[in-house]
Design a protein around this motif. Structure first.
Motif, PDB file in Angstrom:
ATOM      1  N   VAL A 269       0.895  -1.100  -0.008  1.00  0.00           N
ATOM      2  CA  VAL A 269      -0.140  -0.151  -0.100  1.00  0.00           C
ATOM      3  C   VAL A 269       0.846   1.128   0.054  1.00  0.00           C
ATOM      4  O   VAL A 269       2.011   1.149   0.314  1.00  0.00           O
TER       5      VAL A 269
ATOM      6  N   THR B 299       0.915   5.038   1.486  1.00  0.00           N
ATOM      7  CA  THR B 299       0.276   6.018   2.398  1.00  0.00           C
ATOM      8  C   THR B 299       0.840   7.274   2.487  1.00  0.00           C
ATOM      9  O   THR B 299       2.137   7.372   1.816  1.00  0.00           O
TER      10      THR B 299
ATOM     11  N   THR C 276      -4.211   5.997   3.104  1.00  0.00           N
ATOM     12  CA  THR C 276      -3.811   5.219   2.227  1.00  0.00           C
ATOM     13  C   THR C 276      -4.475   5.631   0.808  1.00  0.00           C
ATOM     14  O   THR C 276      -5.544   5.851   0.782  1.00  0.00           O
TER      15      THR C 276
ATOM     16  N   GLU D  62      -3.647   0.666  -3.092  1.00  0.00           N
ATOM     17  CA  GLU D  62      -3.794  -0.467  -2.557  1.00  0.00           C
ATOM     18  C   GLU D  62      -3.247  -1.336  -3.605  1.00  0.00           C
ATOM     19  O   GLU D  62      -3.247  -1.251  -5.016  1.00  0.00           O
TER      20      GLU D  62
END
Length: 182
Positions: free
Chosen positions: A96, A98, A141, A144
């Motif tokens: 992911v 962020t 986030t 993904e």
């Protein structure tokens, strides 16, 4: 003694049979002495060699951002900034991305959102996320399921809003992107 030297001695001995015995011994002694100096048959050197090279490709993920941005926003308005990012990863596991904002002299009434477009068909953009609201910093986030991607010039969009109550001044906000496993 090598076969070549032995054959040579026999040939010379046959040729000088008719000569006197002391000459024959002298020739034989000379050839034996020469045989000690003449190298034995030399083995051919190999015409190739090989190394085993062990290569380890390390897991890597890199994200690159375009140049820093600058904008002017009026009270009660929103300014949209578009730029790009590049991402390179050889990891098979899902990751992911962020983002978090920090700043110096962050003015009240400012809001900053960020949105990363997905770099490939497997990755998923989570849409625009607010990273800064009235001085409060948040980590969100933005992407993904990032894995095995190599893409450049992918869209990155910021929206900067100033509330009608935002005082005039200057803020410098740093947005940090972090790539990690789920």
């Amino acid at each position: 003694m090598g076969a070549f030297v032995q054959d040579s001695i026999l040939s010379i001995l046959s040729a000088v049979r008719s000569a006197a015995r002391p000459v024959l011994l002298l020739v034989a002694a000379a050839l034996v002495a020469a045989g000690a100096v003449v190298p034995a048959q030399v083995r051919a050197q190999p015409d190739r060699a090989a190394h085993t090279v062990t290569i380890v490709v390390e897991k890597t993920t890199r994200i690159d951002l375009s140049d820093d941005l600058r904008t002017t926003v009026k009270q009660g308005t929103t300014q949209t900034l578009t730029t790009t990012y590049s991402v390179y990863t050889n990891r098979a596991e899902a990751q992911v991305v962020t983002a978090s904002a920090t700043g110096s002299g962050v003015l009240t009434g400012l809001e900053v959102t960020a949105e990363m477009a997905a770099p490939d068909d497997e990755s998923v953009s989570t849409g625009p996320k607010t990273l800064l609201t009235g001085g409060d910093v948040q980590t969100k986030t933005l992407l993904e399921n990032l894995k095995g991607a190599s893409a450049s010039n992918v869209d990155l969009t910021y929206q900067v809003s100033a509330s009608p109550q935002a005082p005039p001044g200057r803020s410098s906000i740093s947005i940090t992107y972090t790539v990690s496993t789920d």
